[in-house]
Design a protein around this motif. Structure first.
Motif, short mmCIF file in Angstrom:
data_model
loop_
_atom_site.label_atom_id
_atom_site.label_comp_id
_atom_site.label_asym_id
_atom_site.label_seq_id
_atom_site.Cartn_x
_atom_site.Cartn_y
_atom_site.Cartn_z
N VAL A 49 37.03 -68.69 16.65
CA VAL A 49 37.01 -67.24 16.45
C VAL A 49 36.20 -66.87 15.21
O VAL A 49 35.39 -65.93 15.25
N SER A 50 36.42 -67.60 14.13
CA SER A 50 35.68 -67.31 12.90
C SER A 50 34.19 -67.51 13.09
O SER A 50 33.37 -66.69 12.65
N GLY A 51 33.83 -68.60 13.78
CA GLY A 51 32.40 -68.83 14.05
C GLY A 51 31.81 -67.74 14.92
O GLY A 51 30.66 -67.31 14.70
N SER A 52 32.59 -67.30 15.92
CA SER A 52 32.09 -66.24 16.79
C SER A 52 31.89 -64.94 16.02
O SER A 52 30.89 -64.23 16.21
N ILE A 53 32.84 -64.63 15.13
CA ILE A 53 32.71 -63.41 14.32
C ILE A 53 31.48 -63.50 13.43
O ILE A 53 30.68 -62.55 13.34
N THR A 54 31.34 -64.64 12.76
CA THR A 54 30.19 -64.81 11.85
C THR A 54 28.87 -64.70 12.60
O THR A 54 27.93 -64.00 12.17
N SER A 55 28.81 -65.39 13.77
CA SER A 55 27.56 -65.36 14.54
C SER A 55 27.24 -63.96 15.01
O SER A 55 26.10 -63.50 14.92
N GLY A 56 28.30 -63.25 15.52
CA GLY A 56 28.06 -61.91 16.01
C GLY A 56 27.65 -60.94 14.92
O GLY A 56 26.70 -60.16 15.09
N VAL A 57 28.34 -61.01 13.78
CA VAL A 57 28.02 -60.09 12.68
C VAL A 57 26.63 -60.36 12.13
O VAL A 57 25.84 -59.43 11.87
N VAL A 58 26.33 -61.66 11.93
CA VAL A 58 25.00 -62.01 11.39
C VAL A 58 23.90 -61.56 12.34
O VAL A 58 22.87 -61.01 11.92
N ARG A 59 24.10 -61.79 13.64
CA ARG A 59 23.07 -61.41 14.59
C ARG A 59 22.91 -59.88 14.63
O ARG A 59 21.77 -59.38 14.65
N ASN A 60 24.00 -59.16 14.65
CA ASN A 60 23.89 -57.69 14.68
C ASN A 60 23.22 -57.16 13.42
O ASN A 60 22.38 -56.24 13.46
N ILE B 45 19.54 -57.96 13.64
CA ILE B 45 18.82 -57.08 14.56
C ILE B 45 18.56 -55.72 13.91
O ILE B 45 17.43 -55.18 13.96
N SER B 46 19.59 -55.15 13.30
CA SER B 46 19.39 -53.84 12.66
C SER B 46 18.39 -53.92 11.52
O SER B 46 17.54 -53.02 11.36
N SER B 47 18.46 -55.00 10.73
CA SER B 47 17.52 -55.15 9.62
C SER B 47 16.10 -55.37 10.14
O SER B 47 15.12 -54.84 9.57
N ALA B 48 16.00 -56.18 11.23
CA ALA B 48 14.67 -56.46 11.78
C ALA B 48 14.02 -55.18 12.31
O ALA B 48 12.82 -54.94 12.12
N ASN C 25 15.82 -64.92 14.79
CA ASN C 25 16.74 -65.86 14.17
C ASN C 25 17.22 -65.32 12.84
O ASN C 25 16.47 -64.67 12.11
N ALA C 26 18.50 -65.61 12.54
CA ALA C 26 19.07 -65.20 11.27
C ALA C 26 20.10 -66.24 10.85
O ALA C 26 20.83 -66.78 11.68
N SER C 27 20.17 -66.53 9.57
CA SER C 27 21.13 -67.50 9.05
C SER C 27 21.34 -67.26 7.57
O SER C 27 20.56 -66.55 6.92
N GLU D 95 18.63 -64.85 5.81
CA GLU D 95 17.25 -65.18 6.15
C GLU D 95 17.00 -64.77 7.59
O GLU D 95 17.71 -65.20 8.50
N VAL D 96 15.95 -63.94 7.81
CA VAL D 96 15.65 -63.40 9.14
C VAL D 96 14.20 -63.72 9.48
O VAL D 96 13.29 -63.52 8.66
N TYR D 97 13.99 -64.23 10.70
CA TYR D 97 12.65 -64.46 11.26
C TYR D 97 12.48 -63.48 12.43
O TYR D 97 13.21 -63.55 13.41
N ASN D 98 11.49 -62.58 12.28
CA ASN D 98 11.29 -61.52 13.26
C ASN D 98 9.86 -61.57 13.78
O ASN D 98 8.90 -61.46 13.02
N PRO D 99 9.70 -61.77 15.13
CA PRO D 99 8.33 -61.76 15.68
C PRO D 99 7.71 -60.36 15.56
O PRO D 99 8.39 -59.35 15.75
N ILE D 100 6.38 -60.32 15.25
CA ILE D 100 5.63 -59.06 15.17
C ILE D 100 4.67 -59.03 16.34
O ILE D 100 3.86 -59.97 16.52
N HIS D 101 4.76 -57.98 17.16
CA HIS D 101 3.95 -57.88 18.37
C HIS D 101 2.76 -56.94 18.16
O HIS D 101 2.82 -56.01 17.33
N SER D 102 1.72 -57.20 18.92
CA SER D 102 0.55 -56.32 18.90
C SER D 102 0.90 -55.02 19.60
O SER D 102 1.54 -55.01 20.66
N ILE D 103 0.48 -53.91 18.99
CA ILE D 103 0.78 -52.61 19.58
C ILE D 103 0.02 -52.43 20.88
O ILE D 103 0.50 -51.79 21.82
N LEU D 104 -1.16 -53.04 20.97
CA LEU D 104 -2.01 -52.86 22.14
C LEU D 104 -1.65 -53.82 23.27
O LEU D 104 -1.52 -53.41 24.42
N THR D 105 -1.52 -55.13 22.96
CA THR D 105 -1.32 -56.13 24.02
C THR D 105 0.14 -56.58 24.15
O THR D 105 0.52 -57.14 25.17
#
Length: 477
Positions: free
Chosen positions: A50-61, A64-67, A148-150, A171-181
């Protein structure tokens, strides 16, 4: 024995001793011990999940909002990487200016923008721009399109500044996409101050652990209460059953003692009856039989004195009556008197009974027994009397009801018992239809059962008859 074997042996012995010791505990005590161990282990596993699930869910959310927030101003400034290999100085300056303003400067510790070849196109540390570093696993996943976030995984040479920040970082890794392609043209790596997030996670984990502990404890207490009530019921029933078993054992002991007394009394009655019959036989032989013989002798003297001829018809009829009465009395004496059975074995008793029948009936009886084992051991007098009377009655019944039929007596000893059989190949009968209405067979059954044996009739119309008597083999004199 090797040292390892000695250790295993001692360990097994200690385990067996512990099992024996725990076996004497009440059921609810054993449940409390085993259940507490299982409950603690289960609580630890569930709490961790349960604790791992809470941590994973909170970190991911949070990631995502930060990204989404960071991408709103980083993605437009990074579009020139779709056509150029680096960012222009003007773009780098604009990024530094944006990151230096509040509230980003308070929350964002550092930002890095990676090219696919491991080149840093931008970094909050200007001296890292243009340098190449081996890509991490998280960076490769981001190039594959995964966010990814950790927490605090700062093990690369490019993260020295972050390692020195002294605060928990997200630490967050966020892909950056081309606006055109829509293709991924870069990966933004940024570190956020996660002090508040870590405190929220700790509070959430503590609440989760508390809920898990309370639910587990309530479940354990409920089960313990059920087991304790069941254990008390079982203990009460065990006490009652033990009391009943003790009472049954006492009654059974009394019944066994009574049975032995009844059996002994029956044996004594049988012996007394045999002695009485021998006495009656002796009295008949010495009294009426002698008087009849004397009367027959005196008849001749009376006839001489009276001058009656020896061939007188009336005298002949009188003499025949006296001879017939004398024969009947002697036959009665012979039937009442048993041969001397003291000290006889089973085989010897069988021989005596068979020879007596052969003399009286003038028939041959087939023998099917030997003189070894239990059949050759002397038995007590009541058993010998019972055996003799059984064979005597069985052979006489065969002589009466199956005249001319082959008859035999067999015996054997097995499983601690002696079985004696009197069989003939006569017409037979249906025991259920006829029943034991006569005195002979019913008396035999009572005699056999009185000394602890069993009596059985095996017969059917047209299939002959077998009388079977079974006695304990251990009946030595």
């Amino acid at each position: 024995m090797t040292q390892a074997q000695l250790v295993r042996t001692r360990g097994w012995g200690a385990l067996c001793a512990l099992r024996r010791r725990l076996g004497g505990w009440p059921l609810h005590h054993r449940f409390a011990l085993a259940g507490s161990v299982v409950t603690l282990v289960g609580m630890a596993i569930i709490g961790t999940i349960v604790s791992g699930s809470i941590t994973s869910g909170v970190v991911r959310n949070s990631a995502i909002s930060s990204a989404v927030y960071m991408e709103s101003f980083i993605a437009p400034l990074s579009q020139e990487l779709a056509v150029a290999g680096s960012l222009s100085p003007q773009t780098i300056g604009r990024m530094d200016a944006i990151l230096g303003r509040e509230p980003l400067s308070e929350r964002v510790i550092s930002v890095k923008i990676w090219r696919r070849d491991g080149l840093l196109a931008f970094s909050s540390e200007a001296d890292l721009i243009g340098r190449r570093f081996p890509p991490s696993g998280e960076l490769l996943q981001a190039w594959a399109g995964q966010l990814n976030a950790s927490f605090d995984e700062l093990d690369g040479a490019e993260s020295l500044r972050e390692q020195q920040s002294g605060v928990p970082l997200l630490e967050v890794y966020n892909p950056i996409h081309s606006i055109l392609t829509g293709e991924i043209i870069a990966v933004a790596e940024f570190y956020l101050d996660a002090s508040e997030l870590q405190q929220d996670l700790r509070r959430a984990e503590m609440r989760a652990w508390a809920v898990v502990a309370l639910v587990t404890a309530a479940t354990f207490l409920a089960l313990f209460g059920i087991v304790r009530a069941g254990s008390r019921t079982i203990a009460d029933q065990t006490r009652r059953l033990t009391t009943q078993l003790e009472e049954l054992a006492r009654i059974s002991s009394q019944n066994e003692a009574l049975r032995k007394r009844v059996q002994g009394a029956s044996q004594r009655v049988s012996e007394t009856n045999e002695r009485y019959m021998r006495r009656v036989s002796a009295e008949l032989h010495d009294g009426p039989a002698q008087a009849l013989a004397l009367a027959s002798l005196r008849l001749d003297a009376v006839m001489r004195r009276a001058g009656i001829a020896c061939d007188d018809p009336e005298v002949g009829r009188l003499r025949d009556c006296l001879d017939e009465a004398l024969r009947d009395v002697r036959a009665l004496c012979s039937g009442l008197t048993l041969p001397e059975l003291d000290g006889r074995s089973v085989a010897e008793t069988l021989d005596l009974a068979i020879r007596a029948h052969e003399r009286r009936a003038g028939v041959d009886v087939e023998r099917g027994f030997d003189r070894t084992g239990a059949l050759g051991v002397a038995v007590r007098h009541p058993y010998a009397i019972c055996i003799y009377r059984f064979v005597q009655e069985g052979l006489m019944n065969a002589f009466r009801h199956a005249p001319g039929a082959a008859v035999g007596v067999s015996a054997d000893s097995r499983d601690g018992q002696v079985a004696i059989r009197v069989a003939d190949d006569g017409p037979g009968f249906d025991p259920a239809a006829r029943g034991l209405t006569g005195l002979g067979l019913s008396g035999l059954r009572e005699r056999v059962e009185s000394i602890g044996g069993s009596f059985e009739i095996d017969s059917a119309p047209g299939a002959g008859t077998r009388l079977i008597m079974t006695l304990p083999a251990a009946v030595p004199q």
